[in-house]
Design a protein around this motif. Structure first.
Motif, PDB file in Angstrom:
ATOM      1  N   ASP A 111       0.819  -1.215   0.000  1.00  0.00           N
ATOM      2  CA  ASP A 111       0.000   0.000   0.000  1.00  0.00           C
ATOM      3  C   ASP A 111       0.853   1.264   0.000  1.00  0.00           C
ATOM      4  N   TYR A 112       2.060   1.158  -0.523  1.00  0.00           N
ATOM      5  CA  TYR A 112       2.985   2.293  -0.509  1.00  0.00           C
ATOM      6  C   TYR A 112       2.319   3.532  -1.089  1.00  0.00           C
ATOM      7  N   GLN A 113       2.522   4.649  -0.397  1.00  0.00           N
ATOM      8  CA  GLN A 113       1.990   5.921  -0.881  1.00  0.00           C
ATOM      9  C   GLN A 113       3.013   7.011  -0.611  1.00  0.00           C
ATOM     10  N   PHE A 114       3.511   7.609  -1.696  1.00  0.00           N
ATOM     11  CA  PHE A 114       4.443   8.717  -1.548  1.00  0.00           C
ATOM     12  C   PHE A 114       3.730   9.901  -0.913  1.00  0.00           C
ATOM     13  N   ASP A 115       4.444  10.618  -0.075  1.00  0.00           N
ATOM     14  CA  ASP A 115       3.906  11.817   0.541  1.00  0.00           C
ATOM     15  C   ASP A 115       3.497  12.796  -0.553  1.00  0.00           C
ATOM     16  N   GLY A 116       2.283  13.279  -0.484  1.00  0.00           N
ATOM     17  CA  GLY A 116       1.782  14.231  -1.471  1.00  0.00           C
ATOM     18  C   GLY A 116       1.122  13.601  -2.679  1.00  0.00           C
ATOM     19  N   VAL A 122      -0.575   6.170  -9.849  1.00  0.00           N
ATOM     20  CA  VAL A 122       0.254   5.110 -10.413  1.00  0.00           C
ATOM     21  C   VAL A 122       1.705   5.237  -9.946  1.00  0.00           C
ATOM     22  N   ALA A 123       2.135   6.417  -9.571  1.00  0.00           N
ATOM     23  CA  ALA A 123       3.507   6.620  -9.087  1.00  0.00           C
ATOM     24  C   ALA A 123       3.813   5.748  -7.869  1.00  0.00           C
ATOM     25  N   ASN A 124       2.813   5.501  -7.038  1.00  0.00           N
ATOM     26  CA  ASN A 124       3.016   4.691  -5.841  1.00  0.00           C
ATOM     27  C   ASN A 124       3.466   3.271  -6.168  1.00  0.00           C
ATOM     28  N   TYR A 125       3.104   2.785  -7.354  1.00  0.00           N
ATOM     29  CA  TYR A 125       3.441   1.411  -7.717  1.00  0.00           C
ATOM     30  C   TYR A 125       4.934   1.211  -7.940  1.00  0.00           C
ATOM     31  N   THR A 126       5.695   2.273  -8.071  1.00  0.00           N
ATOM     32  CA  THR A 126       7.144   2.098  -8.196  1.00  0.00           C
ATOM     33  C   THR A 126       7.743   1.587  -6.890  1.00  0.00           C
ATOM     34  N   ASN A 127       7.014   1.722  -5.782  1.00  0.00           N
ATOM     35  CA  ASN A 127       7.460   1.229  -4.483  1.00  0.00           C
ATOM     36  C   ASN A 127       6.468   0.257  -3.851  1.00  0.00           C
ATOM     37  N   ARG A 128       5.558  -0.247  -4.660  1.00  0.00           N
ATOM     38  CA  ARG A 128       4.632  -1.261  -4.138  1.00  0.00           C
ATOM     39  C   ARG A 128       5.170  -2.644  -4.452  1.00  0.00           C
TER      40      ARG A 128
END
Length: 187
Positions: A111-116, A122-128
């Motif tokens: 459930d990674y979510q970048f701050d902001g 879809v950007a979060n999926y680079t760290n999911r």
């Protein structure tokens, strides 16, 4: 899932997502010779921290291991907020143990979510990842690789562009398959 299945699913993620889409340009260099060590921790936050210390010691003693993935699918890291708490403690512990400048942690979570960023960006999926992970990396390896890179920012921009190209449905499908332990060998 047993430990072997967690490791196999995680390594499938490394191969199919991280390496295949070049999210980490130096992952392929350590994957082929088998220099990625994985450990599964099913306990509480204290067990994750203890495992981190053990893995730092392993890297100290075994130069043939380039990096360690600590797979932590337990309830103490299941929620992203709880995971961030454990990650913050682990970062502090690396410093307390004298490993600043020696090792660093990269963070990955289902459930990674970048701050902001919006939760559904879809950007979060680079760290999911299929499971909560702490990626213990040797600083010297990062420095050696980055010597050949003109701009570290281009890794990030490549990752976002690639994630946008693939889209959320692609990542959701692939990560769901990995979490259900269906790998190339039919597990």
């Amino acid at each position: 899932m047993n430990d072997t299945q967690f490791i196999e699913a995680t390594m499938r993620w490394v191969d199919d997502i991280v390496i295949n889409h070049n999210f980490c340009p130096f992952a392929g260099f350590v994957r082929q010779p088998g220099q990625i060590h994985c450990v599964v921790v099913n306990g509480d936050a204290g067990d994750v921290i203890t495992s981190l210390f053990d893995e730092c010691k392993r890297l100290d003693e075994q130069d043939n291991i380039a990096t360690t993935l600590i797979i932590a699918p337990s309830s103490s890291t299941a929620s992203f907020d709880d995971y961030l708490d454990v990650l913050a403690i682990c970062d502090r512990m690396l410093s307390d143990w004298g490993y600043t400048g020696v090792y660093q942690l990269a963070s990955f979570h289902p459930d990674y979510q970048f701050d902001g960023e919006a939760k559904d960006s879809v950007a979060n999926y680079t760290n999911r990842s299929p499971f909560p992970l702490l990626h213990l990396i040797r600083e010297r390896d990062i420095a050696r690789y980055m010597k050949n890179e003109d701009d570290a920012e281009k890794i990030y921009t490549h990752n976002i562009a690639k994630a946008n190209e693939l889209g959320c449905p692609y990542f959701e499908k692939v990560l769901k398959e990995m979490r259900s332990a269906k790998n190339k060998n039919g597990l």
